[in-house]
Design an enzyme around this catalytic site. Structure first.
Site, PDB file in Angstrom:
ATOM      1  N   GLU A 216      -0.565   5.678  -6.093  1.00 29.51           N
ATOM      2  CA  GLU A 216      -1.902   5.914  -6.634  1.00 29.51           C
ATOM      3  C   GLU A 216      -2.166   7.402  -6.864  1.00 29.51           C
ATOM      4  OE1 GLU A 216      -2.300   6.297  -2.253  1.00 29.51           O
ATOM      5  OE2 GLU A 216      -1.274   4.950  -3.625  1.00 29.51           O
TER       6      GLU A 216
ATOM      7  N   ASP B 258       3.560  34.290 -38.808  1.00 29.96           N
ATOM      8  CA  ASP B 258       2.890  35.023 -39.864  1.00 29.96           C
ATOM      9  C   ASP B 258       3.123  36.509 -39.604  1.00 29.96           C
ATOM     10  OD1 ASP B 258       0.980  35.381 -42.063  1.00 29.96           O
ATOM     11  OD2 ASP B 258      -0.312  36.189 -40.505  1.00 29.96           O
TER      12      ASP B 258
ATOM     13  N   VAL C 242       0.829  -1.197   0.000  1.00 29.63           N
ATOM     14  CA  VAL C 242       0.000   0.000   0.000  1.00 29.63           C
ATOM     15  C   VAL C 242       0.868   1.252   0.000  1.00 29.63           C
ATOM     16  CG1 VAL C 242      -1.665   1.337   1.350  1.00 29.63           C
ATOM     17  CG2 VAL C 242      -1.961  -1.123   1.094  1.00 29.63           C
TER      18      VAL C 242
END
Length: 1000
Positions: free
Chosen positions: A400, A442, A395
């Site tokens: 997680e 541009d 664990v």
């Protein structure tokens, strides 16, 4: 036989030539079978068989270009799609006749319109919708159709509910392992352990739900950013309506730059061209006509239905009118959306990397836990005790929190950029922003203010300057009405012009048009020309817009009866090529080569002053068919020079891009001398010789030659929309991550192709914003630097969080493994390991993901897009840091054993040492530079997380309930001193080694 063998041989060489042209965007890609001689049978064969493949939703092949547009499940890898195409092509050419019959079987085609509008006569369609070519629908018919068909809005794919987001956090491999551990705990009598395990999982799910639901809201808010309007004829009147109010039967007007809001059958066209790449994958504009298609096939591909326009496409040139035949979900775009049917946003590459890293660590920790379990049994510990310890270690080791870190960081990154006037329309764009290596700029509207003004006109060697609305020559004012040549030039500027004058109160007006044409119109108004009277006197009949074939605009006007005037403006050299006469002292004389050379030299001189120069000419002819009037044998009028001032701060911004390791390229339609002058001013070449490539040179280059030159060129001049796309793809072929800025229609193909397309939010067109990944709401290029900084920071912060989580989790595994191997007992019990997971993982990890930008974030080179989130060399550092944390904690534990024996007191010392060391280790993960060597910005989130976690840890010692749950005992001052030393020592060692890096 020989011929067949030859064909197979040629295709044998071509089978490996499958190329992905566009990267995936939410499950869409365009690939090309290069050099493939397509047949109709092969096209049908590919469409049929690819559509049967798992995870492929829709397929369209083009028999002319060899392009295949594929919509597929976003989780499917692009390489798998390419392999499927390659395999089918090989199978077909091994046994072509065996597959032809397969393509003839009845099937439901995703590209087939139920009513086959493209093969129907227009009168039939008009009658079906009770509409008219001249007046359109009546108001009553509009209301009736609105009731029948509904509003013109695609049905949104169902958004994820809060419950589904929450439940999804229980479906990952790490959480599955934790749930299994909880079940095992119940079976072994550890009810409390199971409750704590699932408590940790639930807390993580709650945090994940809170952050991901916020991300969902942010992404969903982007969907309505572009809401185009539409011009329609109703009851004989031309009106503008919101696109969602369109109904079948409406007469839709199409103009350059307009977004097509519904499917329509064309009834009138005037050199109409559209970009249909969203549906067909073709980048080049498609020419349209208004005749019914004679081939009676309902299944003719979309790309070949040249009398139809479809929702999601946009007009690139010409004009047209069509009757709307499908809206909302009945459009081809609606069908595709229904096929794709996404219920959640696809994960980004970064999220997938984190998920993979988490799963790998799960299996690694599972193996280590099994080893600890076996060693413990060999050492004589009880079976039940070792089961609990192994479960708890698993664990504690499971990361997680990794998905939560990624989701939170990306969602908050979007929100933060939005506050900085940067709108991110794709999650993937955040990652790409930090990897930009080449930025194609541009010129007009990006580098310049997009506010052109005429400064000089010239004819027959005479120069006239325009200042404050007055014409001057040799300090003498010139009256245009007393100078025929100047007056003709101004008249041509008005007639060959699409700008509209909108008058307001008190004789004020606003010009609605491009900056260039607005400047010409301003010149005419300042000269006292009655613009509307002139336009009424010479009504326009035809318009030839600038295109890839010719860099000029021409308009045809009626003078009287069968006498017509053609007004032309555009690139001086191209206009001059079409001229055979000039005016001198009111007389028409032949235009000699010497005259042309003098005009071109004058053009060069004006362009060298950073002026944008246009050539003006006209023709007059008596002719019966106006459409046959040629753009040739024109009368040369003169040159017009105008300037668009460079935006304030742009030069400094370009320097910042260079400092960030980003190459800047200017792409412009201006002539080379004009572009050169601007590039010199902006220092695009970073002090090196400025290299410029003209479009005339570009046309003679092979794709490979252009790719090799692209990195060395600083300016591309006289560039067409097609060239812009070629330049972007050439840079990508060199392995560069390319960003493209643009605000107009002609920029959209390149915006789509670039990894990051950047549009202007204020002055940009709707179609440019629709295809862009990033929108600068304030039209300020300086904002782009903020976006790059944020993109790099977000990626760096996720790396810091992952680094922290991996190093701390690994230290817990090392402590338990080494203690068991060394026979030192169990330094941490099951509940302490679970507590560690709760206190040291989640909040510090999230706080690191919210770090502000480091001072040098824009001084480093862009990262490679192929670089993994954790490099191989980083693992060396992580293992070293984990080792210092674990050894220091074991040393504190050894002190406890020496003083108290193997007992709860010794375990408490180890427990407090490891928690404190891990929390302080978060400070070390803030930067790769040693603490104090640079001034890091303050991170209040980390301060709060560390203070709160440390306080919670010490509270556990003072609270009887928690003390009993964790099985810890009170500590004396000496214990506290040992714990503090063991926590600070790893931080000092890890920071010290940053001066002498372990790995490079």
């Amino acid at each position: 036989m020989n011929k067949k063998h030859s064909i197979n041989h040629n295709h044998q060489k071509q089978r490996s030539s499958i190329k992905i042209l566009h990267k995936t965007v939410k499950g869409r890609c365009r690939c090309k079978v290069q050099g493939l001689l397509y047949s109709k049978e092969l096209k049908q064969y590919l469409e049929f068989n690819l559509s049967l493949q798992k995870d492929i939703n829709s397929v369209r092949a083009n028999s002319v270009t060899g392009n295949i547009l594929i919509y597929f499940n976003p989780r499917t890898k692009v390489i798998e799609i390419a392999k499927a195409v390659n395999q089918l092509v090989e199978q077909y050419y091994q046994h072509p006749q065996a597959f032809i019959e397969l393509t003839k079987r009845p099937r439901e085609s995703s590209v087939t319109s139920p009513s086959a509008w493209h093969i129907k006569e227009i009168e039939t369609i008009l009658l079906e919708f009770n509409t008219s070519k001249q007046t359109g629908l009546s108001n009553e018919a509009v209301q009736a159709n609105l009731t029948k068909y509904g509003v013109n809005a695609l049905t949104e794919n169902p958004t994820r509910s809060g419950l589904s987001i929450f439940i999804d956090y229980f479906k990952s491999v790490p959480v599955a392992l934790l749930s299994g551990a909880a079940l095992l705990s119940v079976l072994t009598g550890g009810i409390t352990d199971a409750v704590v395990i699932m408590g940790v999982v639930t807390i993580n799910a709650i945090l994940g739900y809170a952050t991901e639901s916020q991300s969902e809201r942010i992404i969903n808010s982007l969907k309505n950013f572009v809401n185009p309007s539409a011009w329609v004829i109703r009851d004989g009147k031309l009106i503008e309506i919101e696109s969602q109010n369109l109904v079948p039967g409406d007469l839709l007007l199409l103009q350059p730059g307009s977004y097509v809001p519904a499917d329509a059958r064309l009834i009138e066209v005037d050199r109409l061209t559209l970009d249909e790449s969203a549906l067909t994958g073709e980048s080049l504009p498609i020419s349209k006509q208004d005749k019914a298609i004679t081939i009676q096939e309902e299944t003719i591909p979309l790309a070949e239905r040249n009398n139809m326009v479809y929702q999601g496409t946009f007009v690139t040139g010409g004009q047209g009118k069509g009757v709307v035949v499908a809206t909302a979900n009945l459009t081809e775009m609606g069908k595709i959306q229904a096929l794709v049917g996404e219920t959640s946003h696809p994960t980004t590459p970064l999220e997938r990397q984190l998920e993979q890293a988490g799963e790998q660590l799960v299996w690694l920790s599972s193996g280590v836990c099994g080893l600890v379990f076996a060693i413990g049994l060999l050492r004589g510990y009880g079976l039940l005790e070792m089961v609990k310890t192994s479960i708890s270690l698993a664990v504690a080791a499971v990361p997680e929190g990794l998905p939560t870190v990624a989701t939170t960081t990306l969602a908050l990154g979007i929100l933060n950029m939005r506050q900085q006037k940067v709108l991110i329309r794709r999650l993937e764009a955040i990652e790409a922003l930090g990897s930009i290596q080449a930025l194609c700029l541009d010129k007009t509207g990006t580098l310049t203010a997009n506010r052109m003004s005429v400064l000089q006109v010239c004819w027959d060697g005479r120069e006239i300057n325009l200042e404050d609305g007055h014409f001057w020559s040799d300090q003498q004012a010139i009256n245009p009405y007393q100078c025929d040549e100047l007056l003709k030039l101004i008249h041509i500027s008005v007639l060959c012009n699409d700008s509209q004058i909108n008058y307001h109160h008190h004789d004020t007006y606003v010009l609605d048009g491009s900056s260039t044409e607005n400047a010409l119109m301003e010149m005419a108004i300042d000269a006292g020309i009655e613009v509307e009277e002139l336009q009424e006197k010479y009504p326009r009949l035809l318009t030839y817009h600038r295109s890839t074939e010719h860099n000029f605009m021409a308009t045809v006007h009626r003078i009287h009866q069968s006498v017509y005037l053609m007004a032309v403006k555009g690139n001086p050299s191209e206009v001059l090529e079409r001229c055979s006469t000039r005016i001198e002292n009111g007389q028409f004389i032949p235009l000699s080569q010497v005259d042309k050379q003098a005009i071109l030299e004058q053009n060069e001189r004006m362009a060298a002053q950073a002026l944008r120069v246009l050539g003006m000419a006209y023709g007059q002819e008596e002719i019966t068919d106006v459409e046959s009037l040629p753009v040739s044998h024109l009368i040369w009028v003169g040159l017009v020079g105008m300037a668009d001032p460079i935006r304030s701060g742009v030069k400094e911004t370009i320097a910042n891009f260079h400092q960030a390791g980003i190459n800047t390229l200017m792409i412009t339609g201006d002539q080379s001398p004009t572009a050169y002058a601007i590039g010199k001013t902006l220092n695009l070449s970073q002090g090196q010789p400025l290299k410029i490539l003209d479009s005339t040179e570009l046309m003679d280059l092979s794709p490979d030659a252009l790719a090799s030159l692209s990195e060395k060129v600083h300016i591309f001049a006289r560039i067409s929309p097609t060239h812009k796309l070629q330049i972007v793809q050439a840079l990508q072929n060199r392995g560069l991550v390319v960003a493209m800025t643009g605000d107009g229609i002609n920029d959209t193909p390149a915006l789509k192709a670039a990894e990051v397309g950047i549009a202007m939010g204020h002055t940009g067109t709707d179609v440019a914003r629709e295809v862009a990944d990033v929108v600068l709401e304030d039209d300020n290029l300086e904002t782009m630097i903020i976006a790059v900084s944020q993109g790099r920071t977000i990626y760096n912060n996720i790396r810091k969080s992952v680094h922290f989580l991996l190093s701390t989790n690994l230290s817990e595994i090392m402590v338990m493994l080494l203690a068991n191997v060394g026979g030192l007992g169990q330094p941490l019990n099951a509940m302490q390991l679970l507590w560690l997971n709760l206190v040291t993982d989640i909040f510090p990890g999230l706080a690191l993901a919210l770090e502000p930008p480091e001072p040098d974030v824009l001084s480093l080179a862009p990262r490679s897009p192929d670089q993994p989130i954790i490099k191989r060399s980083d693992f060396q550092r992580i293992i070293f840091e984990s080792s210092t944390l674990s050894v220091s904690s074991l040393a504190a534990y050894s002190y406890g054993i020496a003083r108290y024996g193997i007992s709860l007191q010794a375990s408490t010392v180890a427990f407090m040492s490891l928690v404190s060391g891990q929390l302080l280790h978060a400070l070390s993960c803030r930067s790769s530079q040693p603490l104090g060597s640079q001034t890091l910005p303050h991170n209040p989130y980390l301060t709060t997380a560390l203070t709160g976690s440390m306080a919670l840890q010490w509270v556990s010692l003072a609270t009887p309930g928690l003390r009993n749950l964790l099985q810890v005992t009170p500590l004396n001052p000496l214990d506290g001193l040992v714990i503090g030393s063991s926590a600070i020592l790893p931080l000092a060692i890890n920071e010290g080694t940053k001066f002498y890096p372990i790995s490079k």
